[in-house]
Design an enzyme around this catalytic site. Structure first.
Site, PDB file in Angstrom:
ATOM      1  N   SER A 312     -12.833  -4.012   1.921  1.00 39.95           N
ATOM      2  CA  SER A 312     -13.344  -3.725   3.246  1.00 39.95           C
ATOM      3  C   SER A 312     -12.364  -4.187   4.337  1.00 39.95           C
ATOM      4  CB  SER A 312     -14.715  -4.381   3.404  1.00 39.95           C
ATOM      5  OG  SER A 312     -15.379  -3.924   4.549  1.00 39.95           O
ATOM      6  N   ASP A 323       1.617  -0.704   6.257  1.00 42.65           N
ATOM      7  CA  ASP A 323       2.073   0.532   6.896  1.00 42.65           C
ATOM      8  C   ASP A 323       3.194   0.282   7.898  1.00 42.65           C
ATOM      9  OD1 ASP A 323       0.429   2.185   5.486  1.00 42.65           O
ATOM     10  OD2 ASP A 323      -0.737   2.898   7.201  1.00 42.65           O
ATOM     11  N   LYS A 337     -12.887  -0.223  -0.717  1.00 45.08           N
ATOM     12  CA  LYS A 337     -14.071   0.080   0.096  1.00 45.08           C
ATOM     13  C   LYS A 337     -13.603   0.527   1.468  1.00 45.08           C
ATOM     14  CE  LYS A 337     -18.347  -1.571   2.095  1.00 45.08           C
ATOM     15  NZ  LYS A 337     -18.000  -1.190   3.483  1.00 45.08           N
TER      16      LYS A 337
END
Length: 399
Positions: A312, A323, A337
């Site tokens: 999560s 990224d 999740k």
């Protein structure tokens, strides 16, 4: 995710259990938040749709048959039947993160995201065979004092088999008022027969942030994204900077997630610009959550540790840092999740945790059912992985 990778969720957001978060009496990870453009919470009155589908007529028919024909009138409990009907409706969605929580358990949940709850103090997840499993007992908790170990499978809770339970169901059944007991039937690898463990619940105070300086590297363990997590993290980072730390190891292993607002604030401590996450709502519309300026550790090199219990909000943080090339991710693939739940209140005090959106990394990579793949896969555990991360960080710093 590899077939032998255990999928773990710290139950409740915690075990005493929290969520949506959810922990632990049990802990569960869940994220509660609002994003501009997404649906806003509505009162029970405004949420009512008077034009129900004709398929719902059978509910009235079923109630009439039960009320008029059932042999034992004293056992007809309209509250239980109503709760069962709502639960069945939510279960029919086939979404393990959309759940119905009755009024009593809604009250028990209420304090969990503040970092205080009553339960046994253990992270709970799913084994590779989807059996409820102890991911890790918390330090100084009833679960640890009772001898529970990582990898223990929970076969029964107070005599009720867990075979068909969701993680949320199990977590809610494990949690309860301080001073009461819960009996878990445990199967442990290497032990011939399942055995019972009786545990007395008590209040668990969760410290979501712990930090220490290891040589010149600041090690920070972040165990959840609660209301005060970002403030506690900022204090730890500022202390490390003042003590001339040359790098940071951020440990997100077995971190089940928590509040999205906390995830945004935490991520913003390591990035000076960009996006925390991309969100696609139930209308297919896309929005982004931007980095908040003023982070205190945007220049120090970072290594992030993850495993199958990182879920999560943990995946939002790790995905953003990966990224942007801001951190090297080490460990095992995370849980996966990538959905957002909003808690909706019903008129009787019960709630529905309903999935309203899915999130992606800033570059658009899917998180849900995929997880974050580490840059360096390692089977090391505990302090051995921390040492490996520090060595890796120092090697990078030397280049």
């Amino acid at each position: 995710m590899e077939e032998n990778q255990r999928r773990q969720i710290p139950i409740g957001f915690i075990i005493s259990l929290v969520f949506n978060c959810l922990l632990f009496g049990a802990v569960i990870f869940l994220v509660v938040y609002q994003i501009p453009g997404l649906m806003k919470p509505s009162s029970p009155q405004t949420a009512i749709n008077k034009e129900l589908p004709k398929e719902f007529n059978v509910l009235n028919e079923a109630w009439s048959i039960i009320n008029s024909d059932y042999v034992d009138k004293t056992k007809i409990d309209s509250q239980k039947l109503g709760d069962g009907a709502v639960k069945g409706m939510i279960d029919a969605l086939g979404d393990k993160f959309s759940v119905f929580v009755d009024p009593a358990n809604t009250k028990l949940e209420a304090n969990q995201l503040t970092g205080k709850f009553t339960g046994i103090g253990a992270y709970v997840g799913l084994s590779k065979d989807r059996v409820i499993m102890i991911s890790a007992p918390m330090d100084n908790s009833p679960a640890k004092e009772a001898g529970l170990k990582s990898g223990d499978l929970i076969i029964k809770i107070d005599g009720v088999e867990t075979r068909n339970m969701t993680i949320t169901d199990a977590a809610l059944k494990i949690q309860g008022p301080a001073g009461t007991t819960v009996t878990l039937q445990i199967y442990r690898d290497g032990v011939d027969q399942p055995f019972d463990v009786k545990i007395t619940r008590r209040q668990i105070d969760i410290q979501s942030v712990s930090a220490e300086l290891k040589d010149d590297i600041l090690y920070v363990a972040l165990r959840g994204f609660q209301q005060n997590s970002s403030n506690d993290l900022i204090k730890a980072l500022k202390d490390g900077v003042d003590k001339k730390a040359t790098g940071i190891v951020l440990d997100l292993r077995n971190n089940p997630g928590g509040l999205l607002d906390s995830a945004v604030k935490v991520t913003s401590q390591f990035l000076d610009k960009g996006t925390v996450t991309k969100v696609i709502d139930n209308k297919g519309e896309s929005s982004t959550l931007p980095i908040q300026p003023g982070g205190v550790a945007t220049k120090l090199p970072v290594v992030v540790l993850i495993n199958g219990g990182s879920a999560s909000a943990s995946e939002i943080l790790a995905g953003a840092l990966q990224d942007y090339g801001r951190a090297k991710i080490i460990g095992q693939q995370s849980y996966g999740k990538g959905s957002v739940q909003m808690i909706r209140s019903l008129s009787d005090g019960s709630t529905i945790h309903i999935t309203i959106a899915r999130w992606y990394t800033p570059s658009g990579k899917q998180i849900d059912s995929v997880g974050i793949k580490p840059d360096l896969v390692s089977d090391l555990e505990g302090d051995e992985l921390v040492k490996y991360a520090i060595d890796t960080l120092k090697g990078n710093a030397a280049k």
